[in-house]
Write a protein that holds these residues in place. Sequence first.
Motif, PDB file in Angstrom:
ATOM      1  N   ALA A 127       0.854  -1.186   0.000  1.00  0.00           N
ATOM      2  CA  ALA A 127       0.000   0.000   0.000  1.00  0.00           C
ATOM      3  C   ALA A 127       0.891   1.238   0.000  1.00  0.00           C
ATOM      4  N   VAL A 128       0.567   2.186  -0.855  1.00  0.00           N
ATOM      5  CA  VAL A 128       1.381   3.399  -0.965  1.00  0.00           C
ATOM      6  C   VAL A 128       0.507   4.635  -0.887  1.00  0.00           C
ATOM      7  N   ASP A 129       1.076   5.665  -0.249  1.00  0.00           N
ATOM      8  CA  ASP A 129       0.402   6.960  -0.190  1.00  0.00           C
ATOM      9  C   ASP A 129       1.177   8.017  -0.976  1.00  0.00           C
ATOM     10  N   PHE A 130       2.207   7.568  -1.703  1.00  0.00           N
ATOM     11  CA  PHE A 130       3.065   8.388  -2.556  1.00  0.00           C
ATOM     12  C   PHE A 130       4.036   9.282  -1.791  1.00  0.00           C
ATOM     13  N   SER A 131       4.135   9.094  -0.483  1.00  0.00           N
ATOM     14  CA  SER A 131       5.154   9.818   0.265  1.00  0.00           C
ATOM     15  C   SER A 131       6.510   9.213  -0.099  1.00  0.00           C
TER      16      SER A 131
ATOM     17  N   ALA B  79       8.344   0.607  -0.726  1.00  0.00           N
ATOM     18  CA  ALA B  79       7.875  -0.230  -1.835  1.00  0.00           C
ATOM     19  C   ALA B  79       9.053  -0.717  -2.670  1.00  0.00           C
ATOM     20  N   ARG B  80       9.973   0.185  -2.960  1.00  0.00           N
ATOM     21  CA  ARG B  80      11.148  -0.193  -3.741  1.00  0.00           C
ATOM     22  C   ARG B  80      11.939  -1.283  -3.019  1.00  0.00           C
TER      23      ARG B  80
ATOM     24  N   LEU C 144       0.421  -3.094  -6.146  1.00  0.00           N
ATOM     25  CA  LEU C 144       0.533  -1.777  -5.497  1.00  0.00           C
ATOM     26  C   LEU C 144      -0.880  -1.239  -5.311  1.00  0.00           C
ATOM     27  N   LEU C 145      -1.161  -0.781  -4.110  1.00  0.00           N
ATOM     28  CA  LEU C 145      -2.492  -0.282  -3.782  1.00  0.00           C
ATOM     29  C   LEU C 145      -2.408   1.151  -3.285  1.00  0.00           C
ATOM     30  N   HIS C 146      -3.303   1.977  -3.802  1.00  0.00           N
ATOM     31  CA  HIS C 146      -3.491   3.320  -3.251  1.00  0.00           C
ATOM     32  C   HIS C 146      -4.967   3.439  -2.893  1.00  0.00           C
TER      33      HIS C 146
ATOM     34  N   THR D 130      -1.641  -2.786 -10.358  1.00  0.00           N
ATOM     35  CA  THR D 130      -2.001  -1.643  -9.525  1.00  0.00           C
ATOM     36  C   THR D 130      -3.500  -1.662  -9.240  1.00  0.00           C
ATOM     37  N   GLU D 131      -3.837  -1.168  -8.071  1.00  0.00           N
ATOM     38  CA  GLU D 131      -5.233  -1.073  -7.633  1.00  0.00           C
ATOM     39  C   GLU D 131      -5.450   0.295  -7.002  1.00  0.00           C
TER      40      GLU D 131
END
Length: 106
Positions: free
Chosen positions: A9-13, A20-21, A35-37, A84-85
Amino acid sequence: MRVETMLVAVDFSDTATEAARWAIHVFAPSARVVLLHVIDPPDRPRFARDRLPPEGTFEDVAREHATARLRELTDKLGRTDIRTEIRTGKPYEQVVAVATDVRATM
């Protein structure tokens, strides 16, 4: 333990992107990756509903932004097989739902 499917799960911070990497390249490089946002729309105050944009406007803009950011992130990660989701709701509920849907082992 073998990780077959990993949900990230990512919030793009910057922190989430680096995590994630690391998870994808170091922790479980052979795992299938999702990958989930999660878009968590703010509550609309009743007193201002007639002065705010229509209900779905926030979600539409957030989804468009998330789609572009997920595309950028998958490009940076250098793997073409990442799924991606984007979901809407409470993050903790959506993480559990997607983990169940994809049968994530991590």
